[in-house]
Design an enzyme around this catalytic site. Structure first.
Site, PDB file in Angstrom:
ATOM      1  CD  GLN A  34     -40.113 -35.226 -10.992  1.00  0.00           C
ATOM      2  OE1 GLN A  34     -39.549 -35.087  -9.832  1.00  0.00           O
ATOM      3  NE2 GLN A  34     -40.626 -33.841 -11.524  1.00  0.00           N
ATOM      4  CG  HIS A  86     -45.679 -27.745  -9.163  1.00  0.00           C
ATOM      5  ND1 HIS A  86     -44.956 -28.521 -10.046  1.00  0.00           N
ATOM      6  CD2 HIS A  86     -44.505 -27.548  -8.330  1.00  0.00           C
ATOM      7  CE1 HIS A  86     -43.193 -28.899  -9.853  1.00  0.00           C
ATOM      8  NE2 HIS A  86     -43.359 -28.395  -8.458  1.00  0.00           N
ATOM      9  CB  THR A 113     -43.421 -32.964 -12.900  1.00  0.00           C
ATOM     10  OG1 THR A 113     -43.723 -33.116 -11.936  1.00  0.00           O
ATOM     11  CG2 THR A 113     -44.236 -31.287 -12.790  1.00  0.00           C
ATOM     12  NE  ARG A 159     -42.425 -25.116  -5.092  1.00  0.00           N
ATOM     13  CZ  ARG A 159     -41.632 -24.199  -3.694  1.00  0.00           C
ATOM     14  NH1 ARG A 159     -42.463 -23.972  -3.262  1.00  0.00           N
ATOM     15  NH2 ARG A 159     -41.165 -24.538  -4.714  1.00  0.00           N
ATOM     16  CB  SER A 213     -37.635 -34.794  -6.603  1.00  0.00           C
ATOM     17  OG  SER A 213     -37.083 -33.467  -7.098  1.00  0.00           O
ATOM     18  NE  ARG A 256     -42.110 -22.042  -7.923  1.00  0.00           N
ATOM     19  CZ  ARG A 256     -42.188 -23.098  -7.958  1.00  0.00           C
ATOM     20  NH1 ARG A 256     -40.243 -23.762  -7.811  1.00  0.00           N
ATOM     21  NH2 ARG A 256     -41.868 -24.302  -8.614  1.00  0.00           N
ATOM     22  CE1 TYR A 269     -37.799 -25.207  -4.133  1.00  0.00           C
ATOM     23  CE2 TYR A 269     -37.850 -26.032  -2.256  1.00  0.00           C
ATOM     24  CZ  TYR A 269     -37.060 -26.083  -3.162  1.00  0.00           C
ATOM     25  OH  TYR A 269     -37.596 -26.438  -4.229  1.00  0.00           O
TER      26      TYR A 269
END
Length: 923
Positions: free
Chosen positions: A670, A820, A698, A823, A649, A707, A567
């Site tokens: 964020q 990013h 973001t 990702r 985050s 992913r 991850y």
């Protein structure tokens, strides 16, 4: 000889066991060199040509078919049928390990790698007296082993981040290297050029296949008193010559166990298009065919029938007067039952053509029968038994087959049906009827009928020979796949996996296999070797101070379960952008300057109005609290002490209040734009009230990227299978399980927790958050956000000059050039490539920061030289925290500070503000 080429793990052999070992080592953060004697086109060894059958215990597929299997039942069958030596504790331990872990470490692991199985379990090797598999266990990989090899090849490419994998094809290892009492590498010969190279590694894994790949070695090891044919075919890999086995035994005291025990096949014929001298194809003999000796007489008194005891069949064939036998059948039987083991002649399964496979299963595989009639001289067809007898004699250049005797043999068998089934008294018929009781096997087994039944012809005779195949014996190993010496002590630095290790312990199968234990045995022994190598590397890393970001990445991968490590490390798609992010900083060459007073280096600056000890901030990372216990709180505390900003985050495990309480001061926050705009306003009001004055919004995640690593590991996927995949990875990381999973609770998105109704676990939170991502966000929403937020507003995730200019137009205070971390859109440009143009276009009107691929203080310098005001780092701080805790992150930030200061001094710069394009070499 060339200078030594170093890596963490040296794998010798490119078969399945070697591939799985290399893949596991890469995912554990170790660098790998894999040496394989064959060509790149044959990467995968015998697994590339194997059918793909696997004996697995306690699987969901068995449960769906109501097969009441368990490790206890399987172990009983294994030890009884294999006749494993009760004093051979190492082999016994591996047998127990196999039956207990084949479900989690093979079945579940393969599902996690994208493999599937045919929706049926077959019942093979039942034993002549019911002493074999007491239950069906034979699972078939959909796509055969070739598909397995291709999937693993792709996985190796994806796991090769930063060039940590080196594949040396057409290289032969000529010897092992030792230093200070341990194995430290090997010598290899490039068979194309003749050059000799030296390979250095603290962990050397032998995966070179069995000891009996060549018939000279095979005959030398043949058990005394056991019949051996005058000639045999070879189904083993000829490169598996046993030389490294003997070097380990002769020079290191290693133990070769059960060298003469093999899993051979009783019915093969020469490959029409051989891959090597003596190459034999192994048929899956038809149960309904009469098995005859060289004179055309039925072998007895107990008839030979496949599917019950292959080891016994091989001995019966080997004791015959001539090194061949005959299978006598008709077209009806051949169409339903005839099959050849391996990839080449199982096209429908190999190519995953399910409807065609189903059609041929139900109507008969006439295509394969006709193919063998055309291609194979040993496959004879005739309308009459007399004509067939003449062809059999012509093939062998003898008069052994008497047509009348052949007819009498067939008449005697057909007499069982003269009065219907009620008066038959033949053991072959009884075994056929028993096999047909299990539905998957009945699909490939004819109902007993006379061979001379009208409409069933023509007749077929197949000349069969014994085919040598797998070595059941090998080098003695422990449950960590470490090679053991004569004193039963591990040889330091040396491991052995797969067939080279007798599939575990030296001879875990004993004299007989339950069939299908070989591919799983390769996977299980490889996993064990990786765990042991990772533990050894962890010990090594603890003994030495980490000094680079890569060191911390290696530590993190050794401590995190695989799904969390990937991850963090993974990217979108084929991970092209992920790789470019790191690679594109390195070509930027710095101008070395001399005779400048650099006695007063100052790395301080301001970012978004905030004084910083470095031009660096910790980027927002989702789920960081799963990487270390209360990870966000720890990171914020370290960042505060180091004098750099920390960004929490939206989907951090810890809440904003918990983080600022740990840090003793506000941090950055964020935000993702959620569909629930009222919730967005509530979040902003709350963090503002807690002291936050810098908001990173973001913009490059209207929906999540593709992913693949996350999907393979079941991260964020619903269902029991995904949880089992993750659980299997958690169990091999007991330190993480205790420290983070148990002591680090609660595992919920702290800033969002009270807003998610009926959240039970992290999966529920993730599902809610994924549903909240809003793909309709436009610049109008940014204007709304600008009006709502009174502090510094920074947009994160811009790669285009036009977007950067639009951001300035709506009044942002800063922007972050970012993809990013690779990702989101795979195939997008790297941050390093896009930074100069954006900085030139808007750098005078707003602060430009950058993230993506930065791995050192020198990279920070490069980013500033390209026009950035500062950088954000994500993966590096997570690696340091996961690998070394708060002390690790403190150390890594200090390393970056010293790297930046050192670079400034050697380029003649003393202040951050003086770093610019003039410090880079011109193109």
């Amino acid at each position: 000889m060339s200078s030594p080429q170093a890596c963490d793990v040296l794998v010798i052999g490119g078969g399945l066991a070697g591939m799985v070992t290399a893949l596991g080592a890469l995912r554990a953060g170790m660098s790998v060199t894999l040496v394989d004697r064959d060509t790149p086109q044959r990467f995968g060894g015998l697994a590339r040509w194997a059918f793909g059958g696997m004996a697995l215990v306690g699987t969901p597929l068995q449960a769906r078919m109501r097969v009441p299997d368990s490790p206890e039942v399987a172990l009983r069958d294994w030890l009884r049928f294999g006749e494993v030596d009760p004093s051979d504790q190492r082999s016994l331990a591996w047998a127990k390990h196999y039956v207990e872990r084949s479900r989690a470490e093979v079945y579940d692991w393969l599902l996690g790698e994208g493999l599937r199985f045919l929706p049926a379990v077959n019942w093979v090797e039942r034993g002549r007296f019911g002493d074999g598999n007491s239950l069906p266990r034979y699972h078939i990989v959909w796509g055969t082993s070739l598909h397995l090899v291709m999937q693993l090849t792709d996985a190796l490419k994806r796991a090769d981040t930063g060039g940590k994998l080196r594949l040396l094809h057409r290289h032969r290892v000529t010897g092992l290297e030792r230093s200070n009492g341990r194995i430290c590498g090997a010598r290899a010969l490039d068979e194309a050029s003749g050059a000799e190279i030296q390979l250095s590694a603290p962990n050397v894994v032998l995966a070179m296949g069995g000891i009996n790949g060549g018939h000279d070695e095979c005959r030398a090891n043949w058990p005394a008193g056991r019949p051996m044919p005058a000639t045999m075919l070879n189904g083993a890999h000829p490169f598996a010559d046993g030389k490294l086995h003997h070097e380990v035994a002769d020079t290191l005291g290693g133990q070769i166990v059960g060298a003469g025990e093999m899993w051979n096949y009783a019915a093969g014929f020469p490959h029409p298009f051989p891959h090597f001298d003596g190459h034999g194809l192994s048929t899956i003999p038809c149960k309904s065919a009469l098995w005859l000796d060289h004179r055309g007489e039925r072998i007895g008194p107990e008839p030979l029938v496949t599917g019950f005891d292959t080891h016994w069949l091989c001995q019966r064939v080997a004791e015959q007067e001539q090194p061949w036998t005959w299978h006598l059948l008709n077209w009806r039987i051949a169409a339903k039952e005839f099959a050849i083991s391996g990839v080449e002649h199982n096209q429908r399964i190999r190519d995953r053509q399910f409807l065609r496979f189903l059609w041929e299963t139900l109507t008969g595989n006439h295509r394969l029968v006709r193919q063998m009639q055309r291609e194979c001289p040993d496959f004879l067809v005739d309308d009459t038994l007399a004509g067939l007898a003449a062809k059999m004699n012509a093939l062998t250049a003898t008069h052994d087959i008497d047509a009348a005797r052949l007819k009498a043999t067939v008449d005697a068998f057909d007499a069982n049906f003269a009065a219907g089934a009620r008066l038959s008294n033949d053991d072959q018929i009884r075994r056929i009827l028993h096999a047909r009781q299990w539905r998957p096997d009945s699909l490939r087994t004819c109902a007993p009928k006379p061979l001379q039944m009208r409409g069933a012809g023509p007749f077929i005779a197949i000349r069969a020979q014994l085919v040598t195949r797998k070595s059941l014996g090998g080098l003695r190993t422990d449950l960590g796949s470490r090679v053991l010496d004569a004193a039963d002590a591990p040889v330091p630095g040396l491991y052995c996996v797969g067939e080279a290790a007798g599939f575990g312990g030296g001879n875990s199968n004993g004299k007989r296999s339950l069939e299908g234990t070989f591919l799983p045995g390769c996977i299980l022994t490889a996993h064990a070797a990786v765990r042991r190598c990772a533990a050894a590397a962890e010990d090594f890393m603890f003994a030495k101070t980490p000094v680079t970001t890569d060191d911390y990445q290696r530590l993190a991968r050794q401590r995190l379960p695989g799904f969390l490590a990937d991850y963090v490390d993974g990217g979108a798609g084929a991970e092209q952008t992920l790789a470019a992010n790191s690679a594109d900083w390195a070509p930027l060459k710095l101008r070395q300057r001399v005779l400048v007073d650099v006695s007063g280096i100052d790395t301080t600056t301001t970012l978004l109005g905030e004084p910083c000890a470095l031009p660096l901030a910790l980027a927002p990372i989702g789920l960081a609290g799963m990487m270390a216990r209360r990870g966000e709180a720890q990171a914020a505390r370290v960042a505060r002490a180091a004098g750099v900003p920390y960004t929490l985050s939206t989907v951090g495990i810890c809440s904003y209040d918990e983080v600022i309480a740990a840090a003793g001061a506000p941090c950055w926050f964020q935000l993702y734009m959620l569909r629930d705009r009222a919730l967005v306003q509530t979040l902003l009001d709350r963090v503002w009230a807690s002291g936050c004055r810098t908001l990173l919004f973001t913009v490059d995640l209207p929906l999540a990227g593709m992913r693949h690593r996350d999907t393979r590991h079941g991260l964020g996927l619903p269902g029991a299978r995904a949880k089992l995949v993750r659980l299997s990875q958690v169990l091999v990381r007991p330190g993480w399980l205790l420290d983070v999973a148990l002591r680090g609770k609660p595992h919920a998105f702290g800033s969002l927790g009270e807003h998610v109704a009926a959240a039970r676990d992290l999966d529920t939170f993730r599902a809610w958050v994924d549903a909240q991502f809003d793909p309709s966000v436009t610049w109008r929403d940014i204007e709304w956000l600008r009006g709502l937020w009174r502090g510094k507003l920074v947009l994160k995730g811009l790669l285009d000059v036009a977007d950067a200019q639009a951001a300035v137009g709506v009044g942002v205070d800063g922007l972050i050039v970012s993809n990013h971390g690779g990702r989101q859109l795979d195939g997008a440009a790297s941050s390093a490539a896009k930074l100069p143009a954006i900085a030139q276009a808007v750098g005078a009107r707003t602060e430009v920061l950058v993230d993506g691929g930065l791995r050192s203080g020198m990279d920070v310098y490069r980013a500033l030289a390209l026009g950035a005001r500062g950088v954000l780092i994500g993966r590096p701080w997570v690696w340091a925290l996961a690998g070394g805790g708060a002390a690790g992150l403190t150390s890594m930030l200090d390393i970056w500070r010293r790297e930046l200061a050192n670079t400034m001094a050697l380029t003649g710069v003393t202040r951050i503000a003086d770093i610019g394009a003039g410090q880079l070499e011109s193109a």
